[in-house]
Design a protein around this motif. Structure first.
Motif, PDB file in Angstrom:
ATOM      1  N   SER A 146     -58.534 -29.718  20.747  1.00 42.04           N
ATOM      2  CA  SER A 146     -59.902 -29.687  21.273  1.00 42.04           C
ATOM      3  C   SER A 146     -60.363 -28.257  21.555  1.00 42.04           C
ATOM      4  CB  SER A 146     -59.989 -30.546  22.538  1.00 42.04           C
ATOM      5  OG  SER A 146     -59.141 -30.026  23.533  1.00 42.04           O
ATOM      6  N   LYS A 147     -59.430 -27.398  22.052  1.00 40.23           N
ATOM      7  CA  LYS A 147     -59.791 -25.995  22.290  1.00 40.23           C
ATOM      8  C   LYS A 147     -60.128 -25.291  20.982  1.00 40.23           C
ATOM      9  CE  LYS A 147     -57.057 -25.346  26.501  1.00 40.23           C
ATOM     10  NZ  LYS A 147     -55.905 -24.622  27.114  1.00 40.23           N
ATOM     11  N   ILE A 148     -59.294 -25.512  19.969  1.00 40.57           N
ATOM     12  CA  ILE A 148     -59.540 -24.870  18.671  1.00 40.57           C
ATOM     13  C   ILE A 148     -60.865 -25.336  18.092  1.00 40.57           C
ATOM     14  CG2 ILE A 148     -58.684 -24.734  16.301  1.00 40.57           C
ATOM     15  CD1 ILE A 148     -55.851 -24.860  17.457  1.00 40.57           C
ATOM     16  N   LYS A 149     -61.142 -26.630  18.216  1.00 38.03           N
ATOM     17  CA  LYS A 149     -62.407 -27.144  17.711  1.00 38.03           C
ATOM     18  C   LYS A 149     -63.596 -26.506  18.425  1.00 38.03           C
ATOM     19  CE  LYS A 149     -60.925 -31.694  16.049  1.00 38.03           C
ATOM     20  NZ  LYS A 149     -61.044 -33.162  16.233  1.00 38.03           N
ATOM     21  N   SER A 150     -63.513 -26.367  19.730  1.00 37.77           N
ATOM     22  CA  SER A 150     -64.615 -25.766  20.481  1.00 37.77           C
ATOM     23  C   SER A 150     -64.807 -24.298  20.101  1.00 37.77           C
ATOM     24  CB  SER A 150     -64.365 -25.909  21.983  1.00 37.77           C
ATOM     25  OG  SER A 150     -63.185 -25.216  22.348  1.00 37.77           O
ATOM     26  N   ASN A 151     -63.677 -23.580  19.898  1.00 39.60           N
ATOM     27  CA  ASN A 151     -63.789 -22.179  19.481  1.00 39.60           C
ATOM     28  C   ASN A 151     -64.427 -22.063  18.105  1.00 39.60           C
ATOM     29  OD1 ASN A 151     -62.621 -21.259  21.863  1.00 39.60           O
ATOM     30  ND2 ASN A 151     -60.539 -21.313  21.013  1.00 39.60           N
ATOM     31  N   LEU A 152     -63.991 -22.938  17.195  1.00 40.64           N
ATOM     32  CA  LEU A 152     -64.577 -22.907  15.858  1.00 40.64           C
ATOM     33  C   LEU A 152     -66.061 -23.230  15.888  1.00 40.64           C
ATOM     34  CD1 LEU A 152     -61.737 -24.617  13.761  1.00 40.64           C
ATOM     35  CD2 LEU A 152     -62.402 -22.205  13.757  1.00 40.64           C
ATOM     36  N   LYS A 153     -66.435 -24.153  16.739  1.00 42.31           N
ATOM     37  CA  LYS A 153     -67.849 -24.486  16.841  1.00 42.31           C
ATOM     38  C   LYS A 153     -68.653 -23.307  17.364  1.00 42.31           C
ATOM     39  CE  LYS A 153     -67.410 -29.492  17.455  1.00 42.31           C
ATOM     40  NZ  LYS A 153     -67.610 -30.627  18.401  1.00 42.31           N
ATOM     41  N   ARG A 154     -68.101 -22.607  18.373  1.00 44.73           N
ATOM     42  CA  ARG A 154     -68.817 -21.444  18.908  1.00 44.73           C
ATOM     43  C   ARG A 154     -68.930 -20.336  17.875  1.00 44.73           C
ATOM     44  NH1 ARG A 154     -65.856 -22.527  23.655  1.00 44.73           N
ATOM     45  NH2 ARG A 154     -64.342 -20.908  23.074  1.00 44.73           N
ATOM     46  N   GLN A 155     -67.795 -20.081  17.173  1.00 46.08           N
ATOM     47  CA  GLN A 155     -67.838 -19.043  16.145  1.00 46.08           C
ATOM     48  C   GLN A 155     -68.791 -19.423  15.013  1.00 46.08           C
ATOM     49  OE1 GLN A 155     -63.840 -18.352  14.898  1.00 46.08           O
ATOM     50  NE2 GLN A 155     -63.184 -17.533  16.908  1.00 46.08           N
ATOM     51  N   ALA A 156     -68.746 -20.676  14.592  1.00 40.97           N
ATOM     52  CA  ALA A 156     -69.639 -21.116  13.528  1.00 40.97           C
ATOM     53  C   ALA A 156     -71.102 -21.028  13.953  1.00 40.97           C
ATOM     54  CB  ALA A 156     -69.299 -22.548  13.118  1.00 40.97           C
ATOM     55  N   GLY A 157     -71.399 -21.309  15.187  1.00 45.58           N
ATOM     56  CA  GLY A 157     -72.770 -21.225  15.678  1.00 45.58           C
ATOM     57  C   GLY A 157     -73.262 -19.791  15.709  1.00 45.58           C
ATOM     58  N   GLY A 158     -72.499 -18.785  16.188  1.00 44.23           N
ATOM     59  CA  GLY A 158     -72.890 -17.390  16.227  1.00 44.23           C
ATOM     60  C   GLY A 158     -73.001 -16.782  14.845  1.00 44.23           C
ATOM     61  N   GLY A 159     -72.139 -17.033  13.920  1.00 47.08           N
ATOM     62  CA  GLY A 159     -72.148 -16.499  12.568  1.00 47.08           C
ATOM     63  C   GLY A 159     -73.347 -16.984  11.784  1.00 47.08           C
ATOM     64  N   SER A 160     -73.731 -18.195  11.938  1.00 48.35           N
ATOM     65  CA  SER A 160     -74.897 -18.733  11.224  1.00 48.35           C
ATOM     66  C   SER A 160     -76.174 -18.069  11.690  1.00 48.35           C
ATOM     67  CB  SER A 160     -74.982 -20.259  11.450  1.00 48.35           C
ATOM     68  OG  SER A 160     -75.155 -20.522  12.828  1.00 48.35           O
ATOM     69  N   ALA A 161     -76.255 -17.713  12.984  1.00 51.44           N
ATOM     70  CA  ALA A 161     -77.455 -17.013  13.462  1.00 51.44           C
ATOM     71  C   ALA A 161     -77.550 -15.632  12.850  1.00 51.44           C
ATOM     72  CB  ALA A 161     -77.440 -16.910  14.996  1.00 51.44           C
ATOM     73  N   ASP A 162     -76.412 -14.888  12.735  1.00 47.51           N
ATOM     74  CA  ASP A 162     -76.423 -13.557  12.116  1.00 47.51           C
ATOM     75  C   ASP A 162     -76.815 -13.638  10.654  1.00 47.51           C
ATOM     76  OD1 ASP A 162     -75.639 -12.565  14.522  1.00 47.51           O
ATOM     77  OD2 ASP A 162     -73.491 -12.524  14.020  1.00 47.51           O
ATOM     78  N   VAL A 163     -76.326 -14.597   9.998  1.00 41.63           N
ATOM     79  CA  VAL A 163     -76.639 -14.750   8.587  1.00 41.63           C
ATOM     80  C   VAL A 163     -78.115 -15.054   8.383  1.00 41.63           C
ATOM     81  CG1 VAL A 163     -76.241 -16.203   6.574  1.00 41.63           C
ATOM     82  CG2 VAL A 163     -74.317 -15.366   7.903  1.00 41.63           C
ATOM     83  N   ASP A 164     -78.642 -15.915   9.227  1.00 39.87           N
ATOM     84  CA  ASP A 164     -80.057 -16.269   9.090  1.00 39.87           C
ATOM     85  C   ASP A 164     -80.961 -15.050   9.324  1.00 39.87           C
ATOM     86  OD1 ASP A 164     -79.313 -18.818   8.523  1.00 39.87           O
ATOM     87  OD2 ASP A 164     -79.542 -19.565  10.586  1.00 39.87           O
ATOM     88  N   ASP A 165     -80.548 -14.207  10.304  1.00 40.95           N
ATOM     89  CA  ASP A 165     -81.383 -13.057  10.619  1.00 40.95           C
ATOM     90  C   ASP A 165     -81.218 -11.920   9.621  1.00 40.95           C
ATOM     91  OD1 ASP A 165     -80.849 -13.494  14.158  1.00 40.95           O
ATOM     92  OD2 ASP A 165     -82.261 -14.449  12.802  1.00 40.95           O
ATOM     93  N   GLY A 166     -80.002 -11.715   9.082  1.00 42.18           N
ATOM     94  CA  GLY A 166     -79.713 -10.532   8.284  1.00 42.18           C
ATOM     95  C   GLY A 166     -79.831 -10.712   6.800  1.00 42.18           C
ATOM     96  N   MET A 167     -79.721 -11.893   6.294  1.00 40.41           N
ATOM     97  CA  MET A 167     -79.717 -12.107   4.850  1.00 40.41           C
ATOM     98  C   MET A 167     -81.015 -11.664   4.182  1.00 40.41           C
ATOM     99  SD  MET A 167     -77.006 -12.955   3.399  1.00 40.41           S
ATOM    100  CE  MET A 167     -77.598 -13.639   1.871  1.00 40.41           C
ATOM    101  N   PRO A 168     -82.245 -11.884   4.680  1.00 32.25           N
ATOM    102  CA  PRO A 168     -83.463 -11.418   4.024  1.00 32.25           C
ATOM    103  C   PRO A 168     -83.508  -9.890   3.917  1.00 32.25           C
ATOM    104  CG  PRO A 168     -83.948 -13.136   5.603  1.00 32.25           C
ATOM    105  CD  PRO A 168     -82.530 -12.746   5.824  1.00 32.25           C
ATOM    106  N   GLN A 169     -83.055  -9.193   4.989  1.00 31.69           N
ATOM    107  CA  GLN A 169     -83.057  -7.730   4.947  1.00 31.69           C
ATOM    108  C   GLN A 169     -82.122  -7.196   3.883  1.00 31.69           C
ATOM    109  OE1 GLN A 169     -82.205  -6.438   8.926  1.00 31.69           O
ATOM    110  NE2 GLN A 169     -84.271  -5.722   9.228  1.00 31.69           N
ATOM    111  N   SER A 170     -80.912  -7.712   3.828  1.00 33.88           N
ATOM    112  CA  SER A 170     -79.940  -7.216   2.847  1.00 33.88           C
ATOM    113  C   SER A 170     -80.419  -7.492   1.437  1.00 33.88           C
ATOM    114  CB  SER A 170     -78.579  -7.830   3.101  1.00 33.88           C
ATOM    115  OG  SER A 170     -78.654  -9.232   2.970  1.00 33.88           O
ATOM    116  N   ASP A 171     -81.015  -8.628   1.204  1.00 34.69           N
ATOM    117  CA  ASP A 171     -81.499  -8.954  -0.145  1.00 34.69           C
ATOM    118  C   ASP A 171     -82.618  -8.003  -0.564  1.00 34.69           C
ATOM    119  OD1 ASP A 171     -81.028 -12.565   0.171  1.00 34.69           O
ATOM    120  OD2 ASP A 171     -79.657 -10.958  -0.441  1.00 34.69           O
ATOM    121  N   SER A 172     -83.551  -7.712   0.339  1.00 30.79           N
ATOM    122  CA  SER A 172     -84.667  -6.805   0.009  1.00 30.79           C
ATOM    123  C   SER A 172     -84.166  -5.388  -0.244  1.00 30.79           C
ATOM    124  CB  SER A 172     -85.694  -6.806   1.145  1.00 30.79           C
ATOM    125  OG  SER A 172     -85.085  -6.376   2.339  1.00 30.79           O
ATOM    126  N   ILE A 173     -83.176  -4.959   0.530  1.00 31.03           N
ATOM    127  CA  ILE A 173     -82.618  -3.613   0.334  1.00 31.03           C
ATOM    128  C   ILE A 173     -81.962  -3.506  -1.026  1.00 31.03           C
ATOM    129  CG2 ILE A 173     -80.838  -2.025   1.150  1.00 31.03           C
ATOM    130  CD1 ILE A 173     -81.496  -2.990   3.987  1.00 31.03           C
TER     131      ILE A 173
END
Length: 339
Positions: A281-308
């Motif tokens: 259960s601890k590992i699952k919660s950690n993975l969920k937190r990591q997956a939630g933070g990484g998806s936000a970075d990707v959503d914010d940064g992917m348009p900039q990197s593509d345009s560059i």
């Protein structure tokens, strides 16, 4: 008034005579239907009248204990003989012993032997052989009767059959497969036919249950009646029961230790499973937190990197195409220009 009473008395006497005549006529007609039964001799009548009332009741008990009469339980017959043994003494006690040994369905005699009036026979020289005879029926076999010194009283046909049945029971208690040749020798019989008839009688009397294998010459015993226990055998029986109790106690201790070990193993497995579930259960919660933070970075940064990247590619293409002057050369057309 007296004449009237006399006439009434005479009429009642006449009616009683007529009813007795009718009863006699019914009895004679019934005897004619089933055959006249022979009457007992006068000597037998004198013997029965001279014997005590207890022995007369013993004969009735023996008849009541006959299995063919409906209720032939050995316990019931034995209890009735015990009641009669309380009052029978001397010759009456001897007669009671004879009738008990001949009674159908009665195969245990130790309780009768322990009755005071019956035990008193052992101290009387003229009656002691009958007490020893009952001891043979209670604890011995047919060979003991033959080897007994001084000789015991003669056996009636019913006594002889019962003693041979008890001998088969004793042999069946030691082994369940009895060879017919050994039975012939132990029972002093002359032919297999007599032995087979004796075994069949024992089976019908519920003395033993089994299968008679004539081809292999054996008797396979499934059940045999229990016999009386000799007083000298009691210590051995007590020692056997004590050893059995010790074995049972040891077995119970082993089972308890196995149960305790099984419960301990179960608790340890439950604790281990609980800790694993917590880790998962601890590992699952950690993975969920990591997956939630990484998806936000990707959503914010992917348009900039593509345009560059697109801008850099376009820049390099323009730079190569312009040359030193920085002016792009016109690309020749594949088709003729329109005039």
């Amino acid at each position: 008034m007296a004449s009237n009473n006399d006439s009434g008395l005479n009429n009642s006497i006449l009616s009683m005579d007529s009813s007795s005549d009718a009863v006699e006529a019914d009895k004679s007609s019934a005897d004619g239907d089933r055959g006249q039964l022979p009457k007992a001799p006068a000597s037998a009548a004198r013997d029965s009248s001279s014997s005590s009332s207890g022995t007369g009741r013993a004969a009735a008990v023996a008849a009541a204990g006959d299995p063919s009469c409906g209720d032939g339980g050995s316990g019931t017959v034995g209890e009735q003989f015990l009641v009669l043994a309380k009052t029978a003494k001397g010759a009456a006690a001897v007669q009671l012993v004879k009738e008990a040994l001949e009674a159908p369905g009665l195969y245990v005699f130790a309780e009768i032997l322990h009755m005071p009036n019956i035990k008193e026979l052992s101290s009387l020289p003229e009656y002691s052989p009958y007490y020893r005879l009952m001891e043979v029926f209670a604890f011995g076999v047919y060979e003991d009767y033959l080897k007994n010194e001084p000789p015991l009283p003669p056996l009636s046909p019913l006594m002889l059959t019962k003693l041979r049945h008890l001998t088969i029971v004793t042999m069946a208690n030691s082994t369940k497969t009895l060879h017919l040749d050994n039975l012939l020798k132990e029972l002093c019989l002359n032919s297999r036919r007599e032995l087979e008839d004796l075994i069949i009688e024992a089976i019908y009397a519920d003395v033993l249950h089994g299968k008679l294998d004539q081809k292999n010459g054996v008797l396979e015993v499934d059940f045999a009646l229990g016999r009386d226990i000799k007083p000298e055998d009691l210590p051995q029986i007590a020692a056997t029961l004590k050893a059995w109790c010790n074995t049972c106690n040891g077995l119970l201790g082993t089972l308890e230790s196995l149960v305790w070990k099984a419960n301990s193993t179960k608790e340890e497995n439950l604790r281990r499973a609980s800790s694993i579930e917590n880790e998962v259960s601890k590992i699952k919660s950690n993975l969920k937190r990591q997956a939630g933070g990484g998806s936000a970075d990707v959503d914010d940064g992917m348009p900039q990197s593509d345009s560059i990247r697109d801008f850099e590619k376009k820049f390099h293409r323009l730079k190569k195409g312009a040359g030193s002057s920085g002016i792009t050369k016109p690309t020749p057309s594949k088709f003729w220009p329109k005039s």
